[in-house]
Motif scaffolding. Structure first.
Motif, PDB file in Angstrom:
ATOM      1  N   ASP A   1       0.813  -1.219   0.000  1.00 50.46           N
ATOM      2  CA  ASP A   1       0.000   0.000   0.000  1.00 50.46           C
ATOM      3  C   ASP A   1       0.847   1.269   0.000  1.00 50.46           C
ATOM      4  O   ASP A   1       0.346   2.362   0.198  1.00 50.46           O
ATOM      5  CB  ASP A   1      -0.910   0.014   1.243  1.00 50.46           C
ATOM      6  N   CYS A   2       2.149   1.059  -0.187  1.00 47.75           N
ATOM      7  CA  CYS A   2       3.047   2.203  -0.027  1.00 47.75           C
ATOM      8  C   CYS A   2       2.820   3.302  -1.053  1.00 47.75           C
ATOM      9  O   CYS A   2       2.831   4.465  -0.738  1.00 47.75           O
ATOM     10  CB  CYS A   2       4.493   1.729  -0.159  1.00 47.75           C
ATOM     11  N   VAL A   3       2.701   2.903  -2.288  1.00 45.18           N
ATOM     12  CA  VAL A   3       2.642   3.920  -3.343  1.00 45.18           C
ATOM     13  C   VAL A   3       1.271   3.873  -3.993  1.00 45.18           C
ATOM     14  O   VAL A   3       0.811   2.815  -4.388  1.00 45.18           O
ATOM     15  CB  VAL A   3       3.721   3.664  -4.418  1.00 45.18           C
ATOM     16  N   VAL A   4       0.627   4.982  -4.077  1.00 42.98           N
ATOM     17  CA  VAL A   4      -0.684   5.025  -4.724  1.00 42.98           C
ATOM     18  C   VAL A   4      -0.589   5.876  -5.973  1.00 42.98           C
ATOM     19  O   VAL A   4       0.286   6.730  -6.101  1.00 42.98           O
ATOM     20  CB  VAL A   4      -1.780   5.580  -3.782  1.00 42.98           C
ATOM     21  N   TRP A   5      -1.490   5.655  -6.867  1.00 40.54           N
ATOM     22  CA  TRP A   5      -1.438   6.333  -8.161  1.00 40.54           C
ATOM     23  C   TRP A   5      -1.491   7.855  -7.999  1.00 40.54           C
ATOM     24  O   TRP A   5      -0.864   8.595  -8.751  1.00 40.54           O
ATOM     25  CB  TRP A   5      -2.585   5.855  -9.060  1.00 40.54           C
ATOM     26  N   GLU A   6      -2.238   8.281  -6.991  1.00 43.40           N
ATOM     27  CA  GLU A   6      -2.394   9.730  -6.829  1.00 43.40           C
ATOM     28  C   GLU A   6      -1.049  10.410  -6.613  1.00 43.40           C
ATOM     29  O   GLU A   6      -0.795  11.504  -7.121  1.00 43.40           O
ATOM     30  CB  GLU A   6      -3.319  10.034  -5.636  1.00 43.40           C
ATOM     31  N   SER A   7      -0.175   9.757  -5.862  1.00 44.75           N
ATOM     32  CA  SER A   7       1.129  10.385  -5.613  1.00 44.75           C
ATOM     33  C   SER A   7       1.969  10.400  -6.885  1.00 44.75           C
ATOM     34  O   SER A   7       2.683  11.367  -7.156  1.00 44.75           O
ATOM     35  CB  SER A   7       1.866   9.668  -4.484  1.00 44.75           C
ATOM     36  N   VAL A   8       1.874   9.348  -7.664  1.00 41.99           N
ATOM     37  CA  VAL A   8       2.630   9.310  -8.924  1.00 41.99           C
ATOM     38  C   VAL A   8       2.062  10.340  -9.888  1.00 41.99           C
ATOM     39  O   VAL A   8       2.797  11.080 -10.540  1.00 41.99           O
ATOM     40  CB  VAL A   8       2.596   7.901  -9.545  1.00 41.99           C
ATOM     41  N   SER A   9       0.748  10.401  -9.965  1.00 40.17           N
ATOM     42  CA  SER A   9       0.101  11.352 -10.864  1.00 40.17           C
ATOM     43  C   SER A   9       0.461  12.776 -10.487  1.00 40.17           C
ATOM     44  O   SER A   9       0.737  13.617 -11.351  1.00 40.17           O
ATOM     45  CB  SER A   9      -1.415  11.149 -10.815  1.00 40.17           C
ATOM     46  N   ALA A  10       0.472  13.043  -9.185  1.00 43.37           N
ATOM     47  CA  ALA A  10       0.860  14.381  -8.734  1.00 43.37           C
ATOM     48  C   ALA A  10       2.301  14.667  -9.111  1.00 43.37           C
ATOM     49  O   ALA A  10       2.648  15.776  -9.514  1.00 43.37           O
ATOM     50  CB  ALA A  10       0.674  14.483  -7.215  1.00 43.37           C
ATOM     51  N   ALA A  11       3.132  13.647  -9.023  1.00 46.31           N
ATOM     52  CA  ALA A  11       4.533  13.826  -9.394  1.00 46.31           C
ATOM     53  C   ALA A  11       4.670  14.116 -10.878  1.00 46.31           C
ATOM     54  O   ALA A  11       5.483  14.922 -11.302  1.00 46.31           O
ATOM     55  CB  ALA A  11       5.337  12.576  -9.034  1.00 46.31           C
ATOM     56  N   LEU A  12       3.834  13.474 -11.673  1.00 40.23           N
ATOM     57  CA  LEU A  12       3.909  13.698 -13.114  1.00 40.23           C
ATOM     58  C   LEU A  12       3.497  15.121 -13.469  1.00 40.23           C
ATOM     59  O   LEU A  12       3.994  15.707 -14.416  1.00 40.23           O
ATOM     60  CB  LEU A  12       3.012  12.703 -13.850  1.00 40.23           C
TER      61      LEU A  12
END
Lengths: 177, 485
Positions: free
Chosen positions: B59-70
């Motif tokens: 559960d560490c990484v969620v798409w929202e954090s990656v999307s925000a990073a993008l």
């Protein structure tokens, strides 16, 4: 549209990448940070990806480079984990055993192996991973020395490792073919 | 490995709790034995797998954090110096800072072509330029113009313009491939539900696969007020702002003016001016978009040859085309959209049998055994139905049916009733075969006509008036009615 496609890639491979990075850096938060960075870099470099190659292997390649940088700065003693291909081989073998790159399927083999563990080893594993207890806490719960817990955990993992390898061999998808 | 000390060092190593002395000790052990180093790696991997399966690792990484990073600032290198400002932490700060400055970082937004501004993103990408030959530009809604380049993302309300001698290939997000000829202006996805384009002038070739879901169908309007709604096809559309011409290579297109419409089939062309749409004209493939690179020059028909002496059977033809059996009976036009039966009975045929079907992709021919289609115990010979009384053909759940009466092959294609009454003279036949629209008939019930049916079917004109013959119906009203037995 591109981000939507990439989101699918993320959901399919996220857990595997986190797992892979955790095996290298040994810290959950670091593994998560590096996993996020892996996907961001992968997104940047999607035009460099060759469709005929494995997405999972490509992502692990990016992850390993990031882990290498992290290990050199923070966990120098873990550099030994970057040597050779033992970890990659195991992850790759599990994916091939499942027949797809679906990480959930590849962990099914692990579940079967967990069921075969002797009770005490299983207990130690449950407390260590499910309950997130340290070896010291487990030793207090079980009324044994901490060193005994280390041995239990080591033996449990050794049994799991051998079991997983056997499963891979049995399906003919051994990773050293 | 059975050394307890080594096991302990192993465990502490895996969990990053090993101290400096412990690490040196373990390192020496591993240097002395490569197998132990391999063992350590295996355990690290198993440790990670178990943590994934049973711990909170997954559960560490969620798409929202990656999307925000993008969408946020560019990510720095892995790890950091003192204080362990991880990339995730860095991004958490970068976004508020960027927002405070009123600027959103562009690093990943350029990949999607989104432009950042204080009002938010512009229209979504609706197409991508695949190829540009010659000079072509993209006209913006605000009047600006940029060069059209391969790889360029195009947005709603932008217009692609080609100069003399130029050609542009576009791929729309809905899957259509559109090739623009020279001196052509095409405005993208201007209306509807994001699936309409406007051909202001010039000509284009559209390639849209038949199996695209109908809710994603594409319509191309012309400045002359005509509209081509794609139903699964390849076609050429040309307009000068007054007249429009459409020529279909495969599939079908619904072509309409303000008050009229026409379904244009494969190998057909219609011209339109104002409300007037010309009748469909049959054309050859080579007459369609010959200006396009790679335009089909191949034969515009398929030929299947069946050896002489073929047993009786039906030939299934999917799609559209003109069916010409030779050495058997007269030709029958195949017009159904999907599964179609072209019944061919040529028992003991003494010559090869040829089926010619125009059009390409959607046409397939398969031989098939004759399927028993009668519901009664009366055996019906394979290819001749000598009827002693009226037939009542009902739709059912097989896929097709055909009727062979005398020397005529008749396609029963509708879901209504076909009634054939036999003439008293068994050497001949007479009757009415009412052909209807898209019938799938698979059952023959042979029985005397009821009095009501006699009454109902005695008026041929009234029956045939119900039909709307057209390209999708096969008429076979070749018989004169007679009184049943």
């Amino acid at each position: 549209m591109l981000e939507k496609s990439f989101e699918l890639i993320f959901h399919e491979h996220n857990k595997m990448i986190v797992s892979y990075l955790y095996s290298l850096v040994g810290n959950r938060q670091d593994a998560a940070d590096l996993a996020q960075e892996t996907f961001v870099i992968a997104y940047r470099k999607m035009d460099q990806f060759s469709p005929e190659k494995s997405v999972a292997a490509w992502l692990r390649g990016i992850a390993k480079n990031l882990a290498r940088n992290s290990i050199r700065k923070v966990y120098r003693h873990r550099e030994v984990l970057l040597e050779g291909n033992t970890i990659e081989n195991l992850f790759e073998g599990l994916e091939r055993q499942a027949g797809t790159e679906k990480w959930e399927s590849s962990l099914a083999g692990l579940e079967k192996c967990m069921e075969k563990l002797p009770e005490k080893q299983r207990q130690a594993i449950d407390m260590h991973y499910l309950s997130e207890k340290s070896a010291k806490n487990i030793s207090e719960s079980m009324g044994v020395l901490e060193r005994s817990i280390f041995q239990l955990l080591w033996q449990a993992r050794n049994n799991l490792k051998n079991c997983v390898r056997s499963l891979l061999k049995a399906t003919g998808k051994e990773d050293d073919e | 490995m059975s050394n307890p000390r080594t096991m302990e060092l192993f465990e502490r190593f895996l969990e990053n709790s090993i101290d400096a002395d412990g690490w040196r000790e373990l390192r020496d052990i591993m240097h002395a034995d490569a197998a132990i180093a391999d063992d350590l790696r295996d355990h690290a991997a198993i440790h990670a797998l178990v943590a994934t399966k049973y711990g909170k690792l997954a559960d560490c990484v969620v798409w929202e954090s990656v999307s925000a990073a993008l969408q946020g600032a560019a990510v720095g290198g892995a790890g950091s110096g003192a204080g362990r400002a991880t990339p995730m932490t860095w991004i958490k700060w970068a976004i508020p800072l960027a927002a405070a400055a009123g600027i959103v970082a562009m690093a990943y937004l350029s990949m999607t072509g989104r432009q950042g501004d204080e009002q938010g993103a512009k229209a979504a990408v609706v197409a991508t330029v695949q190829r540009v030959d010659g000079k072509a530009g993209v006209l913006m809604p605000d009047g600006g113009e940029i060069l059209a380049l391969a790889g360029e993302s195009l947005r709603k309300d932008q217009t692609v313009r080609t100069e003399a001698g130029a050609l542009v290939e576009l791929r729309l997000v809905n899957g259509a491939m559109i090739t623009l000829g020279e001196k052509t202006d095409l405005a993208l996805l201007v209306g509807g539900e994001g699936n309409e384009a406007l051909l202001k002038r010039g000509r284009l070739y559209c390639d849209w696969k038949k199996d695209v879901p109908s809710d994603r169908t594409l319509s191309i309007l012309t400045a002359a007020g005509h509209r081509a709604s794609v139903l699964g096809t390849r076609f050429e559309l040309a307009s000068d702002g007054v007249k429009t011409t459409i020529a279909v290579a495969e599939g079908e297109v619904l072509f309409s003016s303000a008050h009229d419409s026409r379904k244009v089939l494969a190998m057909q062309r219609v011209d339109a001016e104002g409300d007037s749409i010309s009748p469909s004209k049959n054309i050859s493939l080579s007459e369609i978009a010959s200006w396009r690179p790679g335009a089909e020059r191949a034969k515009d028909r398929h030929v299947w040859r069946f050896d002489k002496g073929m047993p009786e059977g039906f030939r299934l033809i999917y799609g559209q085309g003109h069916f010409e059996p030779k050495g058997a009976t007269t030709g029958t036009r195949l017009v159904a959209e999907d599964l179609l039966c072209a019944p061919v009975n040529f028992t003991k045929s003494t010559m090869p049998f040829t089926v010619i079907v125009k059009g390409q992709i959607f046409n397939t021919v398969k031989p098939s055994k004759l399927i028993a289609v009668h519901a009664s115990d009366t055996r019906i010979p394979a290819y001749k139905y000598w009827v002693k009384s009226g037939w009542h053909l009902r739709p059912g759940n097989l896929e097709f049916h055909s009727v062979f009466i005398g020397e005529k092959i008749l396609n029963v294609l509708d879901d209504d009733v076909a009634v054939v009454r036999q003439h008293d003279d068994l050497s001949g036949y007479e009757g009415i075969l009412v052909m209807l629209e898209n019938c799938i008939v698979n059952e023959i019930e042979i029985r005397p006509l009821t009095a009501i049916e006699i009454e109902r079917y005695k008026d041929i004109d009234a029956i045939t008036r119900r039909l709307t013959p057209g390209p999708s119906a096969v008429r076979a009203s070749v018989f004169a009615p007679t009184a049943p037995n």
